[in-house]
Design a protein around this motif. Structure first.
Motif, short mmCIF file in Angstrom:
data_model
loop_
_atom_site.label_atom_id
_atom_site.label_comp_id
_atom_site.label_asym_id
_atom_site.label_seq_id
_atom_site.Cartn_x
_atom_site.Cartn_y
_atom_site.Cartn_z
N ASN A 182 -48.23 34.91 1.81
CA ASN A 182 -49.46 34.92 2.60
C ASN A 182 -50.45 33.85 2.16
N LYS A 227 -60.62 33.34 5.07
CA LYS A 227 -59.94 33.69 3.82
C LYS A 227 -58.44 33.63 4.03
N MET A 229 -54.43 34.54 2.41
CA MET A 229 -53.77 35.76 1.91
C MET A 229 -54.29 36.99 2.63
N GLY A 231 -57.00 38.00 3.34
CA GLY A 231 -58.14 38.68 2.76
C GLY A 231 -57.84 39.54 1.57
N GLN A 232 -56.63 39.48 1.00
CA GLN A 232 -56.29 40.30 -0.16
C GLN A 232 -57.03 39.81 -1.41
N PRO A 233 -57.05 40.65 -2.45
CA PRO A 233 -57.73 40.21 -3.68
C PRO A 233 -57.08 38.95 -4.24
N ALA A 235 -57.69 36.02 -2.96
CA ALA A 235 -57.59 35.03 -1.86
C ALA A 235 -58.71 34.01 -2.00
#
Length: 772
Positions: A182, A227, A229, A231-233, A235
């Motif tokens: 991602n 963002k 990924m 929006g995953q942590p 990113a």
């Protein structure tokens, strides 16, 4: 040879896989390779692909190991690394075959390295095996944040747009490998712009989420974040700003700034005068703010409003003249509306804005005002001097009511007094002028600069004051052989008077001519009459001309009658009745001449010829007096002077200095006797002239004429020249050089000069005696 692969980080956990899983008899037994690796078996060498992660921060990073199956660990083999990147990016441990990355790798710059490896026997210096290629692939990590490449973003959207209206789409780009997890999958969010805007998370489309009014705020800054990924942590993110401007729509009606306007206008202002402006404001802009002003209420219909499209102001103009004395104030109501209104926006313009305008009329000093625009009067002709014609009247329209003084411009026939009464100063004659056009001036006594004029037309009415008369001059003739009852002339009449009915004339002979006339008249009842003979035969020698009196009466009231004389000439006619002796009169008639005109012309001609003859006679006589001897041919010049002098060569006689100085005494010369002078002149003439008997005889004759002529005045000198240049030797008789006082002078010698000087001697002799 055994080798191991360092696989990429998967979810942050590094995995070490063997690049060759060998048994004790590795040359004959196949081994299972990890998925995605490449196996090559050649003479005991096992080559494979190496994967190395990017973004290595250490000085050297172990990538993998190359080892030959022939290597028994006694350090007799040497490993070499060849190809692009060998030595600069990757190095190999020559004893162990370990490969290290000595530079930071960036997959976005280069994702694949192709290298060659070789094993050399140190003792022999020869290659144990031939070169073989292998590949080092750089695996991707999330090291690039999303970027908006089309910045700056700007969008325009109409105000009052409904929710969900598309504004603009923004797009970000991520340099990471989209196929690697991602890392390149983006998610959009709105950091600034609520509650008016929203953004779709996956597309970046910005839409309106709430209606907006441009008049409250005309532009907005929206911040969008992207963002990776999803929006995953962990990113990475990037932001951009979008300027959204609201375009105007006509959602505001114009409104007057003031609810009441006060204006003034002078009563002397002409129509079309601008008396003031009114102003409305509109929050819209452009053509949405264009206005139209108009009158909503004006019962007097005196004013109007026009729109100044440049300033968007309403101009109040005067439609009709105002009068302070008639009405000194007005009240009107004006309205304003937009010029361009869309049907969809009519709900905002249901009721137009209005304002009230109070207009005060200012009083000015106005000129006198006549009650009528013009006057027409009638008066009979022949009325006596001072007769009444009519009355004009003017008044001061101002409140002070100044008295008015009247006058007539350029008229010698009429007069007007201070009351406006027009009278005649002379008797009027309609036949001279039937109409009079007058200009009456009215002037205020309190302010003589305030004047006005008005035309006055006076018609002179006709009275029957002119009797009828012949329409032309008649030259009538009758033949000697004319018989009784023969028509010899047709006559008609005219009347200078104007008749209400058609003119009608009556013709008759006078009483004397009726009883004794040789002619008679018959009235044709059509304003003409014929003259007929009343007998047979006429005698040219005995009665060459007849004069008959004809009475002509008109039908006026009272009727006027005139007596007109008709002259009839008796003429000698031939058998056919044509005239012989009257041809001259007919010729004169055909030429249009009258006897008086012919006589006047002849007199003028005689006067002109007489003047010319007199002028020529006077000139001829003058020549004879000035030059009596001009006709004689004696070839010499004789000069005569009216003033005394000594001749041409007597310079002393004309000495101006001596004339001005009266104190200088002239020396007295002895006088010679007359006979002695004549003999002396005679001798001198014989000396200077030719010896000719004719010339001597001529001189003697002239001397004799001068001596014996008692009428000729005394001359200054008589000079005779035989030839030019010798001059005269005679002495001067001039008295210019004589003494101031002549008391001692004796003039007896003048008696000796001959008969011509006797008169002069008597004059001077008597003068001397009276002085004594």
């Amino acid at each position: 040879m055994n080798c191991y692969l360092l696989l990429p980080f998967m979810l942050g956990i590094p995995l070490l896989w063997p690049c060759l899983g060998a048994t004790e008899n590795s040359q004959t037994k196949k081994v299972q390779q990890p998925v995605g690796s490449h196996l090559r078996v050649k003479r005991g060498w096992v080559w494979n692909q190496f994967f190395v992660p990017e973004e290595m921060n250490t000085t050297s990073h172990h990538v993998g190991r190359l080892r030959s199956d022939l290597d028994n660990g006694n350090n007799s083999f040497q490993y070499k690394l060849l190809g692009a990147g060998a030595g600069s990016t990757f190095i190999i441990d020559e004893r162990t075959g370990d490969i290290y990355a000595i530079q930071k790798l960036d997959r976005e710059e280069r994702s694949l390295y192709t290298l060659r490896a070789q094993v050399i026997d140190i003792t022999t210096g020869r290659a144990v095996e031939p070169e073989s290629e292998f590949v080092i692939k750089v695996s991707d990590i999330n090291d690039n944040e999303p970027k908006f490449l089309d910045e700056p973003y700007e969008a325009i959207v109409p105000e009052m747009s409904p929710e969900g209206t598309l504004v603009i789409q923004v797009t970000a780009s991520d340099a990471d490998d989209p196929s690697s997890g991602n890392n390149a999958r983006l998610l959009y969010s709105l950091l600034q712009g609520q509650p008016y805007f929203s953004v779709e998370p996956t597309t970046g489309v910005i839409r309106i989420s709430s209606t907006m009014d441009r008049e409250l705020q005309d532009e907005y800054w929206v911040i969008i974040q992207a963002k990776d990924m999803i929006g995953q942590p962990g990113a990475l993110s990037g932001t951009t700003s979008v300027l959204i401007k609201l375009s105007d729509v006509n959602d505001n009606k114009p409104i007057f700034k003031e609810s009441l306007y006060r204006l003034t206008v002078s009563e002397s202002a002409p129509t079309g005068t601008s008396i003031g402006t009114i102003t409305a404001y509109d929050n819209d802009i452009g053509e949405n703010a264009e206005m139209d002003y108009s009158i909503e209420e004006d019962d007097s219909q005196t004013f109007d409003i026009i729109t100044n499209h440049e300033t968007q102001e309403g101009i109040v103009i005067l439609k009709k003249k105002v009068n302070f004395e008639h009405q000194n104030h007005y009240g009107i109501r004006a309205k304003v509306k937009n010029h361009h209104v869309d049907e969809k926006l009519m709900k905002y313009h249901t009721e137009a804005s209005t304002t009230f305008i109070k207009i005060q009329v200012e009083d000015v000093d106005e000129p006198p005002l006549f009650f009528l625009p013009y006057y027409i009067f009638e008066i009979f002709e022949e009325t006596p001097q001072g007769s009444f014609v009519g009355v004009v009247s003017a008044t001061d329209p101002d409140n002070r009511k100044s008295p008015i003084r009247y006058s007539i411009t350029r008229s010698k026939v009429f007069n007007i007094d201070d009351n406006g009464t027009i009278t005649t100063t002379n008797s009027l004659d309609r036949e001279i002028s039937a109409w009079y056009n007058l200009s009456i001036i009215a002037t205020e006594k309190y302010n003589i600069e305030q004047i006005s004029s008005i035309p006055v037309y006076v018609q002179v009415l006709n009275i029957n004051d002119h009797a009828p008369e012949f329409s032309q001059y008649y030259e009538t003739y009758v033949c000697e052989s004319a018989g009784s009852g023969q028509v010899i002339q047709t006559i008609s009449a005219v009347d200078r008077d104007e008749s209400i009915e058609e003119h009608h004339f009556y013709f008759n002979l006078s009483v004397e001519d009726t009883n004794y006339s040789s002619f008679t008249i018959i009235d044709n009842q059509d304003n003409t009459a014929v003259i007929l003979t009343n007998r047979t035969g006429f005698n040219l020698q005995e009665e060459p001309v007849f004069y008959i009196s004809i009475l002509i009466a008109d039908n006026g009231i009272p009727s006027l009658t005139s007596t007109n004389t008709l002259t009839i000439h008796v003429c000698d006619c031939d058998d056919s009745g044509s005239t012989q002796t009257c041809q001259y009169q007919e010729l004169m008639l055909s030429m249009g001449f009258k006897t008086e005109v012919i006589i006047a012309i002849l007199i003028c001609i005689m006067v002109i010829f007489g003047f010319i003859f007199l002028t020529l006679s006077l000139k001829q006589r003058r020549k004879q007096i000035l030059f009596p001897e001009k006709s004689e041919d004696f070839r010499e010049n004789i000069f005569r002077y009216d003033d005394e002098g000594g001749g041409e060569e007597d310079t002393e006689a004309f000495d101006i200095a001596e004339l001005r100085n009266s104190t200088i005494m002239r020396e007295r010369k002895t006088r010679k006797t007359t006979s002695a002078e004549i003999r002396s002149l005679y001798r001198q003439s014989l000396q200077v002239g030719p010896d000719s008997a004719i010339f001597r005889k001529f001189i003697l004759e002239k001397l004799e004429e001068a001596n014996t002529d008692p009428c000729a005045p005394p001359f200054d000198s008589l000079q005779t020249y035989a030839f030019e240049g010798t001059g005269s030797l005679a002495g001067s008789l001039s008295s210019l050089e004589s003494a101031v006082s002549d008391q001692d002078e004796s003039y007896d010698y003048l008696n000796e000069l001959g008969p011509r000087f006797k008169r002069l001697a008597c004059l001077f002799g008597s003068a001397v005696q009276s002085n004594n």
